[in-house]
Design a protein around this motif. Sequence first.
Motif, PDB file in Angstrom:
ATOM      1  N   ARG A   1       0.872  -1.174   0.000  1.00  0.00           N
ATOM      2  CA  ARG A   1       0.000   0.000   0.000  1.00  0.00           C
ATOM      3  C   ARG A   1       0.906   1.219   0.000  1.00  0.00           C
ATOM      4  O   ARG A   1       1.691   1.428   0.925  1.00  0.00           O
ATOM      5  CB  ARG A   1      -0.904  -0.029   1.230  1.00  0.00           C
ATOM      6  N   VAL A   2       0.794   2.002  -1.069  1.00  0.00           N
ATOM      7  CA  VAL A   2       1.757   3.076  -1.331  1.00  0.00           C
ATOM      8  C   VAL A   2       1.036   4.422  -1.319  1.00  0.00           C
ATOM      9  O   VAL A   2       0.092   4.629  -2.075  1.00  0.00           O
ATOM     10  CB  VAL A   2       2.433   2.879  -2.713  1.00  0.00           C
ATOM     11  N   LEU A   3       1.499   5.313  -0.450  1.00  0.00           N
ATOM     12  CA  LEU A   3       0.948   6.677  -0.398  1.00  0.00           C
ATOM     13  C   LEU A   3       1.955   7.631  -1.036  1.00  0.00           C
ATOM     14  O   LEU A   3       3.122   7.662  -0.627  1.00  0.00           O
ATOM     15  CB  LEU A   3       0.695   7.071   1.063  1.00  0.00           C
ATOM     16  N   VAL A   4       1.511   8.365  -2.046  1.00  0.00           N
ATOM     17  CA  VAL A   4       2.390   9.308  -2.748  1.00  0.00           C
ATOM     18  C   VAL A   4       1.950  10.724  -2.381  1.00  0.00           C
ATOM     19  O   VAL A   4       0.773  11.069  -2.532  1.00  0.00           O
ATOM     20  CB  VAL A   4       2.315   9.114  -4.278  1.00  0.00           C
ATOM     21  N   VAL A   5       2.894  11.509  -1.881  1.00  0.00           N
ATOM     22  CA  VAL A   5       2.542  12.861  -1.430  1.00  0.00           C
ATOM     23  C   VAL A   5       3.459  13.904  -2.063  1.00  0.00           C
ATOM     24  O   VAL A   5       4.481  13.587  -2.645  1.00  0.00           O
ATOM     25  CB  VAL A   5       2.638  12.987   0.114  1.00  0.00           C
ATOM     26  N   ASN A   6       3.037  15.131  -1.862  1.00  0.00           N
ATOM     27  CA  ASN A   6       3.718  16.335  -2.342  1.00  0.00           C
ATOM     28  C   ASN A   6       3.477  16.523  -3.829  1.00  0.00           C
ATOM     29  O   ASN A   6       2.420  16.136  -4.294  1.00  0.00           O
ATOM     30  CB  ASN A   6       5.159  16.371  -1.860  1.00  0.00           C
ATOM     31  N   ASP A   7       4.380  17.094  -4.561  1.00  0.00           N
ATOM     32  CA  ASP A   7       4.010  17.572  -5.897  1.00  0.00           C
ATOM     33  C   ASP A   7       3.766  16.399  -6.850  1.00  0.00           C
ATOM     34  O   ASP A   7       4.695  15.804  -7.389  1.00  0.00           O
ATOM     35  CB  ASP A   7       5.109  18.492  -6.437  1.00  0.00           C
TER      36      ASP A   7
ATOM     37  N   VAL B   1      -2.557   2.143  -4.382  1.00  0.00           N
ATOM     38  CA  VAL B   1      -1.875   3.439  -4.418  1.00  0.00           C
ATOM     39  C   VAL B   1      -2.831   4.522  -3.938  1.00  0.00           C
ATOM     40  O   VAL B   1      -3.972   4.597  -4.395  1.00  0.00           O
ATOM     41  CB  VAL B   1      -1.383   3.765  -5.851  1.00  0.00           C
ATOM     42  N   PHE B   2      -2.358   5.338  -3.015  1.00  0.00           N
ATOM     43  CA  PHE B   2      -3.124   6.489  -2.529  1.00  0.00           C
ATOM     44  C   PHE B   2      -2.367   7.748  -2.932  1.00  0.00           C
ATOM     45  O   PHE B   2      -1.155   7.838  -2.706  1.00  0.00           O
ATOM     46  CB  PHE B   2      -3.257   6.458  -1.007  1.00  0.00           C
ATOM     47  N   LEU B   3      -3.084   8.692  -3.505  1.00  0.00           N
ATOM     48  CA  LEU B   3      -2.445   9.921  -3.952  1.00  0.00           C
ATOM     49  C   LEU B   3      -2.837  11.073  -3.044  1.00  0.00           C
ATOM     50  O   LEU B   3      -4.003  11.198  -2.667  1.00  0.00           O
ATOM     51  CB  LEU B   3      -2.858  10.260  -5.391  1.00  0.00           C
ATOM     52  N   ASP B   4      -1.827  11.893  -2.701  1.00  0.00           N
ATOM     53  CA  ASP B   4      -2.049  13.100  -1.913  1.00  0.00           C
ATOM     54  C   ASP B   4      -2.161  12.749  -0.428  1.00  0.00           C
ATOM     55  O   ASP B   4      -2.690  11.703  -0.057  1.00  0.00           O
ATOM     56  CB  ASP B   4      -3.322  13.822  -2.380  1.00  0.00           C
ATOM     57  N   GLY B   5      -1.667  13.649   0.393  1.00  0.00           N
ATOM     58  CA  GLY B   5      -1.641  13.405   1.836  1.00  0.00           C
ATOM     59  C   GLY B   5      -2.756  14.088   2.584  1.00  0.00           C
ATOM     60  O   GLY B   5      -2.622  14.384   3.778  1.00  0.00           O
ATOM     61  N   GLY B   6      -3.865  14.347   1.917  1.00  0.00           N
ATOM     62  CA  GLY B   6      -4.984  15.030   2.566  1.00  0.00           C
ATOM     63  C   GLY B   6      -5.440  14.320   3.837  1.00  0.00           C
ATOM     64  O   GLY B   6      -5.751  14.953   4.836  1.00  0.00           O
ATOM     65  N   ASP B   7      -5.476  12.984   3.798  1.00  0.00           N
ATOM     66  CA  ASP B   7      -5.897  12.199   4.964  1.00  0.00           C
ATOM     67  C   ASP B   7      -4.685  11.534   5.612  1.00  0.00           C
ATOM     68  O   ASP B   7      -4.737  10.375   6.022  1.00  0.00           O
ATOM     69  CB  ASP B   7      -6.895  11.107   4.527  1.00  0.00           C
ATOM     70  N   LEU B   8      -3.614  12.273   5.684  1.00  0.00           N
ATOM     71  CA  LEU B   8      -2.331  11.702   6.088  1.00  0.00           C
ATOM     72  C   LEU B   8      -2.404  10.913   7.404  1.00  0.00           C
ATOM     73  O   LEU B   8      -1.941   9.772   7.471  1.00  0.00           O
ATOM     74  CB  LEU B   8      -1.301  12.822   6.208  1.00  0.00           C
ATOM     75  N   LEU B   9      -2.987  11.503   8.413  1.00  0.00           N
ATOM     76  CA  LEU B   9      -2.972  10.847   9.724  1.00  0.00           C
ATOM     77  C   LEU B   9      -3.800   9.564   9.725  1.00  0.00           C
ATOM     78  O   LEU B   9      -3.517   8.633  10.467  1.00  0.00           O
ATOM     79  CB  LEU B   9      -3.442  11.811  10.814  1.00  0.00           C
ATOM     80  N   GLU B  10      -4.818   9.535   8.870  1.00  0.00           N
ATOM     81  CA  GLU B  10      -5.616   8.306   8.739  1.00  0.00           C
ATOM     82  C   GLU B  10      -4.872   7.256   7.930  1.00  0.00           C
ATOM     83  O   GLU B  10      -4.966   6.058   8.192  1.00  0.00           O
ATOM     84  CB  GLU B  10      -6.918   8.616   8.008  1.00  0.00           C
ATOM     85  N   LEU B  11      -4.150   7.713   6.908  1.00  0.00           N
ATOM     86  CA  LEU B  11      -3.503   6.767   5.987  1.00  0.00           C
ATOM     87  C   LEU B  11      -2.186   6.215   6.534  1.00  0.00           C
ATOM     88  O   LEU B  11      -1.849   5.049   6.301  1.00  0.00           O
ATOM     89  CB  LEU B  11      -3.245   7.447   4.638  1.00  0.00           C
ATOM     90  N   LEU B  12      -1.439   7.057   7.237  1.00  0.00           N
ATOM     91  CA  LEU B  12      -0.084   6.656   7.650  1.00  0.00           C
ATOM     92  C   LEU B  12      -0.019   5.298   8.358  1.00  0.00           C
ATOM     93  O   LEU B  12       0.862   4.484   8.046  1.00  0.00           O
ATOM     94  CB  LEU B  12       0.533   7.725   8.541  1.00  0.00           C
ATOM     95  N   PRO B  13      -0.924   5.014   9.293  1.00  0.00           N
ATOM     96  CA  PRO B  13      -0.813   3.713   9.976  1.00  0.00           C
ATOM     97  C   PRO B  13      -1.087   2.535   9.064  1.00  0.00           C
ATOM     98  O   PRO B  13      -0.720   1.405   9.384  1.00  0.00           O
ATOM     99  CB  PRO B  13      -1.895   3.794  11.069  1.00  0.00           C
TER     100      PRO B  13
ATOM    101  N   TYR C   1       5.854   7.725  -0.232  1.00  0.00           N
ATOM    102  CA  TYR C   1       6.752   8.232  -1.281  1.00  0.00           C
ATOM    103  C   TYR C   1       6.512   9.729  -1.401  1.00  0.00           C
ATOM    104  O   TYR C   1       5.409  10.169  -1.737  1.00  0.00           O
ATOM    105  CB  TYR C   1       6.441   7.551  -2.620  1.00  0.00           C
ATOM    106  N   SER C   2       7.545  10.495  -1.115  1.00  0.00           N
ATOM    107  CA  SER C   2       7.414  11.947  -1.284  1.00  0.00           C
ATOM    108  C   SER C   2       8.194  12.385  -2.505  1.00  0.00           C
ATOM    109  O   SER C   2       9.349  12.004  -2.700  1.00  0.00           O
ATOM    110  CB  SER C   2       7.957  12.677  -0.062  1.00  0.00           C
ATOM    111  N   SER C   3       7.555  13.196  -3.340  1.00  0.00           N
ATOM    112  CA  SER C   3       8.291  13.819  -4.433  1.00  0.00           C
ATOM    113  C   SER C   3       8.998  15.044  -3.870  1.00  0.00           C
ATOM    114  O   SER C   3       8.631  15.544  -2.808  1.00  0.00           O
ATOM    115  CB  SER C   3       7.336  14.221  -5.547  1.00  0.00           C
ATOM    116  N   PRO C   4       9.997  15.533  -4.586  1.00  0.00           N
ATOM    117  CA  PRO C   4      10.649  16.764  -4.124  1.00  0.00           C
ATOM    118  C   PRO C   4       9.687  17.940  -4.266  1.00  0.00           C
ATOM    119  O   PRO C   4       8.849  17.957  -5.156  1.00  0.00           O
ATOM    120  CB  PRO C   4      11.824  16.925  -5.104  1.00  0.00           C
ATOM    121  N   THR C   5       9.824  18.909  -3.361  1.00  0.00           N
ATOM    122  CA  THR C   5       9.038  20.131  -3.517  1.00  0.00           C
ATOM    123  C   THR C   5       9.933  21.297  -3.911  1.00  0.00           C
ATOM    124  O   THR C   5       9.472  22.421  -3.996  1.00  0.00           O
ATOM    125  CB  THR C   5       8.302  20.495  -2.208  1.00  0.00           C
ATOM    126  N   VAL C   6      11.224  20.985  -4.123  1.00  0.00           N
ATOM    127  CA  VAL C   6      12.127  22.061  -4.555  1.00  0.00           C
ATOM    128  C   VAL C   6      11.650  22.565  -5.905  1.00  0.00           C
ATOM    129  O   VAL C   6      11.207  21.791  -6.752  1.00  0.00           O
ATOM    130  CB  VAL C   6      13.592  21.585  -4.673  1.00  0.00           C
TER     131      VAL C   6
END
Length: 297
Positions: free
Chosen positions: A173-179, A199-211, A217-222
């Motif tokens: 189960r893969v959560l992809v966040v940031n850009d 695959v879950f996209l975006d960290g809107g529900d981060l605290l629910e999804l993290l466990p 997977y975070s993309s760079p935000t630079v």
Amino acid sequence: MARTPGAADRGPGGAFAGRHVLSMRQYTRQDLELLFHTADRMAALLRRRAVGRPLDGRVLMTAFFEPSTRTRLVHESAMLRLGGAVSGFADPSVTRSGGSTNESDGDIVRMLDSYADVLVVRHPRTGQPAELARQLGEALLINAGDGTGEHPTQAMVDLYTLRRRFGSVDGLRVLVVNDLRMRCVNSLLLGLRLYDCEVFLDGGDLLELLPKVDVLYSSPTVSVPREAGPEQPPRPVAIDRRLLERHAGERLAVLHPLPRGGELATDVDDTPFNAYWEQAAHGVAVRMALLKLMFEA
Ligand code: CP
């Protein structure tokens, strides 16, 4: 002869033999498994310092029209470790690309076609490496990242890292966040589609999804100056040790293609969640495998 993906040719180099590497769309799961088995072999040979010189006499040339730390140097490292030679440019300002001559990318690449067996090209314009590949005669081309398009070899490394860390990409189960517009994300998602994972996209529900997830997977935000991509306001997620220790499952692996910005704190480095240094290190064996397969008859 132009080398474009498509026609079936299944020698020892599989889908990689004699083909440009432009997009993750070119590959099946079986193709990637061949690459990963070869990378396992390369990693074992590297540990024993027993790689030999399978690409002796081959020349790799980098043509980077946009900056890079990892992608350019890791391809050079891989080629050197295979006994090949490397040359090229890290910055187009040292070529006739700019200034009063303003030589076209097409003309530059046509020159390199005679100088090298494989070109590793990064370009700020989406689709430009594929366009340049069409102008080549003999040399093969690896897309090292094009605008907001793709970064296929990064995705190969990402998937290989998951396979090494978890034994299989299936079931993850893969959560992809940031850009989510970043090219590394585009290529990763194309690769993950080949596996039975969620695959879950975006960290809107981060605290629910993290466990619940195995991979964050975070993309760079630079900020990288590029042509305008699709409009999508990034929803930044800041990852730090406190967040992970409070909310993540025990086996969570944090991946990041780097370079990192404020989205990934350095205090994660010394935790078991850190998979990004091993991800960067796997880049060598994966690029060695890729180059070896590309030259396999
Ligand atoms: N991961 C990656 O593409 O890094 P570079 O921009 O340093 O090549």
